[in-house]
Write an enzyme that holds these catalytic residues in place. Structure first.
Site, PDB file in Angstrom:
ATOM      1  N   GLY A  99      40.301  31.559  46.230  1.00 53.19           N
ATOM      2  CA  GLY A  99      40.830  31.868  44.916  1.00 53.19           C
ATOM      3  C   GLY A  99      41.075  30.579  44.154  1.00 53.19           C
ATOM      4  N   GLU A 122      35.767  31.863  44.696  1.00 54.26           N
ATOM      5  CA  GLU A 122      36.390  32.558  43.573  1.00 54.26           C
ATOM      6  C   GLU A 122      35.628  33.848  43.285  1.00 54.26           C
ATOM      7  OE1 GLU A 122      38.494  33.922  40.724  1.00 54.26           O
ATOM      8  OE2 GLU A 122      39.164  31.986  41.529  1.00 54.26           O
ATOM      9  N   ASN A 157      34.029  37.253  47.761  1.00 54.07           N
ATOM     10  CA  ASN A 157      35.201  38.082  48.020  1.00 54.07           C
ATOM     11  C   ASN A 157      35.627  37.796  49.455  1.00 54.07           C
ATOM     12  OD1 ASN A 157      37.100  40.057  48.548  1.00 54.07           O
ATOM     13  ND2 ASN A 157      35.931  41.728  47.617  1.00 54.07           N
ATOM     14  N   ASP A 180      47.330  36.222  43.530  1.00 59.00           N
ATOM     15  CA  ASP A 180      47.827  37.380  42.782  1.00 59.00           C
ATOM     16  C   ASP A 180      48.976  38.016  43.562  1.00 59.00           C
ATOM     17  OD1 ASP A 180      48.206  39.808  41.467  1.00 59.00           O
ATOM     18  OD2 ASP A 180      46.072  39.999  40.984  1.00 59.00           O
TER      19      ASP A 180
END
Length: 282
Positions: A99, A122, A157, A180
């Site tokens: 990320g 990412e 991912n 997140d």
């Protein structure tokens, strides 16, 4: 989607306004690449990923580190109709920023660790393209010094495909910077730290390797600490050792989110976890 298409069109127009030499050297502008911060990791994204680490062509990301002392420059992988072959690197990728956002941590660490290969992973398309464009520009700007050849970024991912990229015990460091928080309880399953995902981090990390975490959300910080401490493959790094780690210092100050928290007078919660040796089988 219309907004994304419009941004892509504007950045293409901007690039065309530059000379060829300027295109090589100009840093990308974030305003053409901004994308909503949240992406559902459980959605079916259009992704390309290797069937296994052996079929990952890292050489296209690190051309300066392609092995030159082998009998053959190429090493055959799983047979396919197009006779895919993968060039070998002289060393393995060791650091993953999961990320990575706009790559602030990567660009800060790359010159500090010139002989270590770093990769940013990412999920957002436009953000990935920004980092890749910036890598190309930074390499062009630093040709004489050979800097930034050791950094790369790819769209991935990691919640689904991390072991497709890395072999067992390949990595020495994993960064999870301002992930997140997924505040709602029903969304906690999408957090980047969980019992299952921690087992995957343990798989790709070598014994003694470190997972670095930072967030400005105390609840998420407590969640990550709880899950890593509870995992048998990890122990928390002591605060004194943590504060002496140059990577922690860089992580606090160089990410876009970290700078935003600094500007807003927020608090940053840091925790690091060491990969333990596997227990001896009886």
């Amino acid at each position: 989607m219309a907004g994304e298409a419009n941004k892509k069109q504007k950045r293409e127009e901007y690039r065309k306004s530059l000379s060829k030499e300027q295109q090589k050297l100009a840093l990308p502008k974030k305003k053409f690449y901004r994308q909503r911060a949240h992406a559902n990791p459980f959605s079916d994204h259009s992704l390309t990923y290797p069937a296994s680490p052996a079929s990952m062509d890292w050489a296209s990301y690190y051309p300066a580190f392609v092995a030159k002392n082998e009998e053959s420059e190429y090493v055959a992988t799983q047979p396919r109709e197009d006779t895919l072959a993968v060039r070998k690197l002289s060393k393995a990728v060791e650091i993953a920023d999961i990320g990575c956002g706009f790559g602030g941590l990567l660009f800060a660490l790359a010159p500090r660790l010139p002989e270590t290969l770093l990769v940013g992973m990412e999920i957002r398309t436009s953000v990935t393209e920004f980092v890749q464009e910036k890598i190309r520009a930074m390499r062009s700007q630093n040709v004489s010094r050979g800097e930034y050849q050791n950094v790369a970024c790819l769209r991935a991912n990691t919640m689904k495909f991390l072991p497709n990229f890395f072999t067992k015990s390949q990595l020495s460091k994993i960064f999870l910077c301002f992930p997140d928080p997924h505040f709602k309880t029903r969304k906690h399953k999408a957090r980047i730290v969980s019992t299952t995902l921690n087992s995957e981090y343990a798989y790709v990390l070598k014994p003694g390797g470190i997972v670095y975490t930072i967030t400005d959300v105390e609840d998420l910080h407590n969640w990550m600490v709880e899950h890593f401490v509870a995992h048998p493959s990890f122990e928390r790094v002591g605060e004194e050792e943590q504060e002496k780690d140059v990577c922690v210092q860089v992580m606090r100050t160089e990410t876009e989110e970290g700078k935003k928290v600094e500007r807003n007078g927020g608090h940053k919660f840091v925790a690091c976890f060491r990969r333990l040796e596997d227990p001896t089988w009886p």
